[in-house]
Design a protein around this motif. Structure first.
Motif, PDB file in Angstrom:
ATOM      1  N   ASP A   1      47.537  50.546 122.358  1.00 30.97           N
ATOM      2  CA  ASP A   1      48.848  50.673 121.748  1.00 30.97           C
ATOM      3  C   ASP A   1      49.928  50.355 122.780  1.00 30.97           C
ATOM      4  O   ASP A   1      49.750  50.602 123.979  1.00 30.97           O
ATOM      5  CB  ASP A   1      49.030  52.102 121.219  1.00 30.97           C
ATOM      6  CG  ASP A   1      50.343  52.291 120.502  1.00 30.97           C
ATOM      7  OD1 ASP A   1      50.440  51.913 119.330  1.00 30.97           O
ATOM      8  OD2 ASP A   1      51.294  52.804 121.146  1.00 30.97           O
TER       9      ASP A   1
ATOM     10  N   GLN B   1      46.293  51.732 116.847  1.00 34.96           N
ATOM     11  CA  GLN B   1      47.761  51.819 116.803  1.00 34.96           C
ATOM     12  C   GLN B   1      48.222  53.279 116.807  1.00 34.96           C
ATOM     13  O   GLN B   1      47.749  54.111 116.054  1.00 34.96           O
ATOM     14  CB  GLN B   1      48.284  51.123 115.546  1.00 34.96           C
ATOM     15  CG  GLN B   1      49.800  51.080 115.466  1.00 34.96           C
ATOM     16  CD  GLN B   1      50.294  50.348 114.232  1.00 34.96           C
ATOM     17  OE1 GLN B   1      49.507  50.006 113.349  1.00 34.96           O
ATOM     18  NE2 GLN B   1      51.581  50.083 114.166  1.00 34.96           N
ATOM     19  N   GLY B   2      49.160  53.575 117.715  1.00 34.54           N
ATOM     20  CA  GLY B   2      49.728  54.909 117.795  1.00 34.54           C
ATOM     21  C   GLY B   2      48.837  55.942 118.457  1.00 34.54           C
ATOM     22  O   GLY B   2      49.140  57.137 118.430  1.00 34.54           O
TER      23      GLY B   2
ATOM     24  N   TYR C   1      52.033  45.416 117.796  1.00 30.83           N
ATOM     25  CA  TYR C   1      51.922  46.833 118.143  1.00 30.83           C
ATOM     26  C   TYR C   1      50.872  47.101 119.226  1.00 30.83           C
ATOM     27  O   TYR C   1      50.723  48.225 119.682  1.00 30.83           O
ATOM     28  CB  TYR C   1      51.594  47.661 116.894  1.00 30.83           C
ATOM     29  CG  TYR C   1      50.350  47.215 116.161  1.00 30.83           C
ATOM     30  CD1 TYR C   1      49.103  47.729 116.481  1.00 30.83           C
ATOM     31  CD2 TYR C   1      50.432  46.272 115.130  1.00 30.83           C
ATOM     32  CE1 TYR C   1      47.973  47.315 115.810  1.00 30.83           C
ATOM     33  CE2 TYR C   1      49.305  45.856 114.451  1.00 30.83           C
ATOM     34  CZ  TYR C   1      48.074  46.387 114.791  1.00 30.83           C
ATOM     35  OH  TYR C   1      46.941  45.977 114.121  1.00 30.83           O
ATOM     36  N   LEU C   2      50.103  46.072 119.623  1.00 28.98           N
ATOM     37  CA  LEU C   2      49.082  46.229 120.647  1.00 28.98           C
ATOM     38  C   LEU C   2      49.361  45.309 121.824  1.00 28.98           C
ATOM     39  O   LEU C   2      49.974  44.263 121.680  1.00 28.98           O
ATOM     40  CB  LEU C   2      47.689  45.926 120.081  1.00 28.98           C
ATOM     41  CG  LEU C   2      47.153  46.840 118.976  1.00 28.98           C
ATOM     42  CD1 LEU C   2      45.749  46.415 118.572  1.00 28.98           C
ATOM     43  CD2 LEU C   2      47.159  48.297 119.413  1.00 28.98           C
TER      44      LEU C   2
END
Length: 306
Positions: A171, A235-236, A253-254
């Motif tokens: 992430d 993710q996250g 997101y990565l």
């Protein structure tokens, strides 16, 4: 030796019992028993022996079963080819692909084929590597686009399309994202989202850790699914996973970790796999040509390939 008897042989081998094979074939048990006896007379050796597991092939039986599978597939190929010619359905393309192979190459090739051959139809399977090989050897698909196995597989031919490299990704908020020259030792305490151990991708990274005397990656989640699911689950979180070069530009997101290739070599060969000597319809052969043409036209960065 009749093809029909070989089919009965395969049914007994697959079901482990004459009774279950007869049920599968819609025949009586004595009829299947007689077919196996005919084969044993022809070869002059017993083909099965009984043990607590049921009907187990002898050495001679295992050898004949292997040949019978090949003959069965060849027979199915011939029937299919003639049937397609008779019915005018030679436009069917049955192929499988790995979720870690470049989607733009695959979908672009399919779209080009559809433009060239409007009558073409597709049956597509997205599966992990071992499942794709099983589908190919079982005659369920004619063609596979995936990583070429590191060892030769009997009855499978492979043609290289391109070399690519996998990346360890996290992430965007992961603390290792901004570190330079991350070592493999730095990853031993991290948690991972990975495919099952039977998948070559998982074996590759575990072998890399083992070669340096490190424990295998700490598994947070094992997922027998497609690439999108693996990446989405990272993710996250503070977990790591693997991502193909092709998918990186789309993943806002990565981020890839800065790991030097000599610390973790994740290069691999992507190619076209098909059964050696199997019938390939002209439309399938054209798809192979398109995949090669489009692959050759893609410029790949040498430094990203290590």
């Amino acid at each position: 030796m009749e093809v029909r008897d070989l089919e009965y042989l395969l049914a007994v081998a697959g079901r482990g019992s004459v009774l279950r094979a007869a049920e599968q074939l819609g025949m009586t048990q004595p009829a299947v028993t007689k077919a196996i006896a005919r084969l044993e007379r022809e070869v002059g050796m017993p083909l099965f022996e009984r043990d607590p597991r049921g009907m187990v092939p002898t050495v001679a039986g295992a050898a004949l079963i292997a040949r019978a599978r090949k003959i069965h597939l060849e027979h199915e190929d011939a029937v299919r080819e003639l049937g397609e010619l008779r019915a005018g359905t030679v436009g069917l393309v049955r192929f499988g692909f790995s979720p870690t192979v470049g989607a733009s190459l695959l979908y672009g090739a399919c779209n080009q084929l559809l433009q060239e051959r409007p009558a073409a139809r597709f049956q597509m399977r997205e599966r992990l590597g071992d499942e794709l090989l099983g589908a190919l050897l079982g005659g369920d698909v004619d063609l596979v686009v995936a990583r070429i196995p590191d060892i030769d597989v009997d009855h499978v031919s492979a043609e290289l399309l391109y070399m690519d490299r996998l990346f360890v990704v996290a992430d965007a908020g992961h603390p290792l994202v901004h570190r330079r020259n991350v070592r493999l030792e730095d990853l031993t305490q991290q948690e991972w989202v990975l495919p099952p151990r039977r998948v070559q991708l998982r074996q590759q990274i575990e072998n890399a850790f083992g070669e340096r005397g490190l424990p295998p990656p700490k598994l947070r989640m094992e997922i027998d699914s497609n690439r999108s699911a693996m990446l989405g689950l990272v993710q996250g979180t503070r977990s790591l996973t693997l991502c193909s070069e092709d998918a990186l530009p789309q993943l806002t997101y990565l981020r890839p970790l800065d790991i030097r290739p000599e610390s973790l070599d994740l290069r691999r060969r992507i190619g076209i796999l098909h059964r050696s000597g199997a019938y390939l319809a002209p439309v399938v052969c054209r798809l192979v040509e398109i995949l090669k043409e489009r692959s050759n036209s893609v410029e790949r960065s040498p430094e990203r390939l290590g």
